[in-house]
Design a protein around this motif. Structure first.
Motif, mmCIF file in Angstrom:
data_model
loop_
_atom_site.group_PDB
_atom_site.id
_atom_site.type_symbol
_atom_site.label_atom_id
_atom_site.label_comp_id
_atom_site.label_asym_id
_atom_site.label_seq_id
_atom_site.Cartn_x
_atom_site.Cartn_y
_atom_site.Cartn_z
ATOM 1 N N SER A 165 0.822 -1.205 0.000
ATOM 2 C CA SER A 165 0.000 0.000 0.000
ATOM 3 C C SER A 165 0.857 1.256 0.000
ATOM 4 C CB SER A 165 -0.932 -0.005 1.221
ATOM 5 O OG SER A 165 -1.791 -1.127 1.197
ATOM 6 N N PHE A 166 1.966 1.212 0.719
ATOM 7 C CA PHE A 166 2.857 2.382 0.766
ATOM 8 C C PHE A 166 3.637 2.540 -0.534
ATOM 9 C CE2 PHE A 166 6.623 4.792 1.831
ATOM 10 C CZ PHE A 166 6.136 5.778 2.671
ATOM 11 N N PHE A 167 4.153 1.447 -1.060
ATOM 12 C CA PHE A 167 4.964 1.516 -2.276
ATOM 13 C C PHE A 167 4.147 2.001 -3.473
ATOM 14 C CE2 PHE A 167 7.932 -2.002 -0.542
ATOM 15 C CZ PHE A 167 8.599 -1.050 0.211
ATOM 16 N N ARG A 168 2.880 1.606 -3.534
ATOM 17 C CA ARG A 168 2.040 2.035 -4.650
ATOM 18 C C ARG A 168 1.793 3.538 -4.642
ATOM 19 N NH1 ARG A 168 -2.643 -2.721 -4.710
ATOM 20 N NH2 ARG A 168 -1.327 -4.365 -5.596
ATOM 21 N N ALA A 169 1.926 4.166 -3.479
ATOM 22 C CA ALA A 169 1.689 5.606 -3.369
ATOM 23 C C ALA A 169 2.932 6.426 -3.715
ATOM 24 C CB ALA A 169 1.222 5.955 -1.957
ATOM 25 N N LEU A 170 4.091 5.766 -3.883
ATOM 26 C CA LEU A 170 5.305 6.499 -4.232
ATOM 27 C C LEU A 170 5.243 6.969 -5.685
ATOM 28 C CD1 LEU A 170 8.040 4.254 -2.548
ATOM 29 C CD2 LEU A 170 7.089 6.405 -1.694
ATOM 30 N N PRO A 171 5.767 8.128 -5.985
ATOM 31 C CA PRO A 171 5.746 8.634 -7.369
ATOM 32 C C PRO A 171 6.532 7.733 -8.312
ATOM 33 C CG PRO A 171 6.279 10.386 -5.805
ATOM 34 C CD PRO A 171 6.344 9.105 -5.046
ATOM 35 N N THR A 172 5.914 7.340 -9.386
ATOM 36 C CA THR A 172 6.595 6.483 -10.367
ATOM 37 C C THR A 172 7.691 7.240 -11.111
ATOM 38 O OG1 THR A 172 4.876 7.037 -11.986
ATOM 39 C CG2 THR A 172 4.555 5.044 -10.658
ATOM 40 N N SER A 173 7.606 8.572 -11.115
ATOM 41 C CA SER A 173 8.610 9.362 -11.832
ATOM 42 C C SER A 173 10.007 9.178 -11.232
ATOM 43 C CB SER A 173 8.224 10.843 -11.801
ATOM 44 O OG SER A 173 8.110 11.307 -10.462
ATOM 45 N N LEU A 174 10.078 8.900 -9.930
ATOM 46 C CA LEU A 174 11.379 8.688 -9.303
ATOM 47 C C LEU A 174 12.039 7.414 -9.837
ATOM 48 C CD1 LEU A 174 10.498 9.595 -5.594
ATOM 49 C CD2 LEU A 174 11.684 11.006 -7.270
ATOM 50 N N GLU A 175 11.257 6.357 -9.971
ATOM 51 C CA GLU A 175 11.808 5.112 -10.506
ATOM 52 C C GLU A 175 12.191 5.283 -11.968
ATOM 53 O OE1 GLU A 175 9.384 1.720 -9.761
ATOM 54 O OE2 GLU A 175 8.765 2.405 -7.783
ATOM 55 N N GLU A 176 11.375 5.989 -12.716
ATOM 56 C CA GLU A 176 11.682 6.197 -14.128
ATOM 57 C C GLU A 176 12.967 6.998 -14.294
ATOM 58 O OE1 GLU A 176 8.213 8.084 -15.594
ATOM 59 O OE2 GLU A 176 6.972 6.266 -15.540
ATOM 60 N N ALA A 177 13.156 8.008 -13.452
ATOM 61 C CA ALA A 177 14.380 8.798 -13.523
ATOM 62 C C ALA A 177 15.604 7.954 -13.171
ATOM 63 C CB ALA A 177 14.279 9.994 -12.575
ATOM 64 N N ALA A 178 15.453 7.073 -12.188
ATOM 65 C CA ALA A 178 16.563 6.198 -11.808
ATOM 66 C C ALA A 178 16.891 5.214 -12.926
ATOM 67 C CB ALA A 178 16.217 5.451 -10.522
ATOM 68 N N LYS A 179 15.878 4.716 -13.631
ATOM 69 C CA LYS A 179 16.123 3.799 -14.752
ATOM 70 C C LYS A 179 16.848 4.497 -15.896
ATOM 71 C CE LYS A 179 12.495 0.355 -14.079
ATOM 72 N NZ LYS A 179 11.289 -0.298 -14.675
ATOM 73 N N ILE A 180 16.478 5.761 -16.121
ATOM 74 C CA ILE A 180 17.153 6.522 -17.176
ATOM 75 C C ILE A 180 18.639 6.679 -16.845
ATOM 76 C CG2 ILE A 180 17.293 8.805 -18.252
ATOM 77 C CD1 ILE A 180 14.277 9.012 -17.982
ATOM 78 N N ASP A 181 18.938 6.798 -15.568
ATOM 79 C CA ASP A 181 20.339 6.913 -15.131
ATOM 80 C C ASP A 181 21.062 5.585 -15.128
ATOM 81 O OD1 ASP A 181 20.041 9.622 -14.799
ATOM 82 O OD2 ASP A 181 19.544 9.474 -12.664
ATOM 83 N N GLY A 182 20.351 4.503 -15.486
ATOM 84 C CA GLY A 182 20.983 3.196 -15.594
ATOM 85 C C GLY A 182 20.921 2.347 -14.346
#
Length: 299
Positions: A165-182
């Protein structure tokens, strides 16, 4: 101005209602805290004098002989060490493994995610029973092992639901930005998700830490070695098997056995085993409330 004053003034029924709530809460607090106070007072009183009764608020014949007799037994110190070790190690590993699985199940791109959730929910309501559990632990070599406190408690589906429940509320943009950084999924979990999830981590750590400290059942059923039994199992044996008489024989020379009774030993042991978690718990109460709200508000 006069209308505003009349609007803010409480009526008689509201005044009575508020005072009634205060009285009810005072009564609930009293019946909750007084048993703890009663045990503490009687554990600080001389044993034979306590058997006469009439001790309700303060020790009538103050003494520390009961606690000297408790700590004179090496078993309680060993049990304390086992409890502290399994609480710290078990809580850290439980939080890490449960959070890792919960993070995977919170990802919408995980194949079979709904099936895993259904299987997990079923395990919350149905189990194989104590005998299959005992046989499984025996085959895994967990009987009479410290790991019997750690490995079976690595994962809890109830705690997983709170994490998800907590993880689903985290902004997905943060994970996407981290993936872009490799960054890999594990690096995202460790470097991005975990630092942002400290409130829920503290909540689950509180839940499981209290469970590990209070658990006596595993020590009773799965551990026969007295050097591996936790403090709560030690307390259970004192109360259920009257082993306090053996403790009295190990009392130091300055403690007269005629002033230390089996009942006073039981009361002192209860205080020694429960006092640490009772002291720590109020300071972590805010995380408990926050954890109860995570699933209802963000879920």
């Amino acid at each position: 101005m006069l209308k505003l004053f009349k609007r803010n003034r409480r009526t008689t029924s509201e005044y009575l209602f508020d005072n009634l709530n205060v009285l009810i809460m005072i009564f609930i607090c009293f019946i909750t805290l007084y048993p703890i106070w009663y045990v503490l007072v009687n554990s600080l009183n001389e044993g034979l004098d306590a058997m006469k009764g009439g001790i309700y608020w303060w020790p009538r014949d103050f003494t520390l002989d009961n606690y000297k007799a408790v700590f004179a037994n090496d078993g309680i110190l060993t049990s304390y060490g086992v409890t502290i070790a399994k609480t710290l190690i078990g809580t850290v590993l439980h939080v890490f493994f449960t959070a890792m699985v919960a993070y995977a199940l919170s990802r919408k791109d995980l194949r079979g995610r709904n099936i895993y959730m259904i299987i997990g929910v079923i395990t919350m309501f149905f189990s194989g029973g104590l005998i299959p559990q005992f046989l499984l632990y025996r085959e895994l070599g967990l009987l009479d092992s410290f790991f019997v406190y750690i490995i079976p408690a690595l994962f809890s589906f109830f705690d997983l639901i709170i994490f998800v429940s907590f993880f689903r509320a985290l902004p997905t943009s943060l994970e996407e930005a981290a993936k872009i950084d490799g960054a890999s999924d594990m690096k995202i979990f460790l470097k991005v998700v975990i630092p942002l999830s400290m409130p829920v981590i503290a909540t689950i750590a509180l839940f499981h830490g209290v469970y590990q400290w209070n658990d006596y059942f595993a020590g009773v059923i799965f551990v026969n070695n007295p050097d591996l039994q936790p403090i709560q199992t030690y307390l259970y044996k004192i109360i259920a098997e009257s082993s306090s008489n053996q403790m009295m024989t190990n009392a130091p020379g300055g403690v007269a056995s005629k002033t230390v009774t089996s009942q006073s030993i039981k009361l002192a042991t209860m205080v020694v085993t429960t006092l640490p978690i009772v002291i720590v718990y109020p300071f972590l109460q805010k995380y408990f409330v926050k954890g109860m709200l995570i699933g209802s508000i963000k879920g």
